[in-house]
Write an enzyme that holds these catalytic residues in place. Structure first.
Site: not given
Length: 322
Positions: A170, A203
């Protein structure tokens, strides 16, 4: 003006531009940069769903499959930056790897200082954890140096995902690859708050799984999604700030791993703690010390001034200065 004077003036402007790390952004750069970041974010999230499965996300089989796809996308993510650079014509002084925070200059401070700063912010939760932990300090030291303990961690797929693979991939995708594309367009300060939007939206895919396995009511899932977006956006801005100030990928990765381990501070538990006053004092002290040390601990002079990504800024920025 004579030809010699014109040449001298041009050289002076160029030297000033290089000195401050600024340049004139090509036309349409912002549009291309935002679309590139959006495509990269969609590729990262989409890679999690190339496997068809009726199992929940925490099942070891699902985690292993997602490791494969997300590592492939993360490994290819620098190609997005390379194509963006070739398409826009933006020329960079530092090496390609240095722009993505992969370099040796200032590596030790980049490992230690950002992590220490984050631990200062979590002073309250750390104190709360220490008070509630049945182990002594020496027990903790022995466990930390026990190979069997680490072998158990590595064999746990959830631990690997939360502490290693997710932080590394990420931060590589959403910080190291996106910020070099956003800074030339928006400048460092705006990029710090723009980049986390892609991270926060990425997310939202957790909502799909909560709905799919009916883990809660619709309103509860929606509120959870809003909270998670807000929390990840704030955290993303923090690690983007660290990346730009230090010019290193390692600091954001370690901070991300630490925050994943700690989770969101259990403030409600702190309010009901037997030593509530001490715990809450540590919460407050941690926040105050964090704000006090935020700029000194990330001073670019510790990591090589200017940091590579700051050389792409279209104009001088206070974020890039000591």
């Amino acid at each position: 003006m004579t030809e010699e004077e014109d040449l001298s003036s041009s050289q002076h402007l160029l030297s000033e531009e290089q000195k401050h790390g600024g340049f004139v952004p090509p036309e349409g750069l912002c549009c291309v940069s935002v679309l590139s970041c959006l495509l990269l974010a969609c590729s990262y999230v989409g890679s999690l769903y190339v496997w068809r499965s009726h199992l929940p996300r925490d099942h070891p089989t699902v985690i292993k499959r997602r490791f494969t796809s997300v590592l492939i996308v993360s490994g290819l993510s620098p190609l997005f930056v390379w194509v963006w650079r070739e398409f826009t014509g933006v020329r960079t002084g530092p090496s390609f790897l240095a722009l993505m925070g992969i370099r040796f200059e200032g590596l030790i401070p980049a490992i230690v200082l950002p992590l220490l700063l984050t631990m200062v912010l979590f002073l309250g939760p750390l104190m709360q954890l220490a008070m509630d932990c049945p182990w002594t300090f020496m027990d903790g030291i022995r466990v930390a140096f026990d190979p069997w303990f680490w072998s158990l961690c590595v064999s746990d797929m959830r631990w690997l995902r939360n502490q290693v693979v997710a932080p590394l991939t990420e931060e590589l995708v959403f910080r190291a690859c996106m910020l070099p594309m956003l800074v030339p367009c928006a400048g460092p300060s705006t990029a710090i708050f723009t980049c986390p939007l892609f991270f926060g939206v990425a997310h939202f895919h957790h909502v799909i799984e909560l709905l799919r396995f009916r883990q809660g009511t619709l309103s509860g899932i929606f509120l959870s999604a809003v909270f998670q977006f807000s929390y990840t956006a704030v955290f993303g801005a923090y690690t983007a700030f660290i990346f730009i100030r230090t010019g290193h990928l390692m600091g954001p990765v370690l901070c991300h791993s630490f925050c994943n381990y700690m989770g969101f501070p259990a403030i409600s538990a702190a309010l009901d703690h037997p030593h509530r006053l001490s715990v809450l004092s540590c919460y407050l002290l941690g926040v105050l010390l964090f704000l006090l040390f935020l700029f000194p601990f990330t001073d670019p002079s510790f990591y090589g001034l200017p940091t590579p990504v700051c050389t792409l800024a279209p104009s001088p920025s206070a974020i890039c200065r000591s």
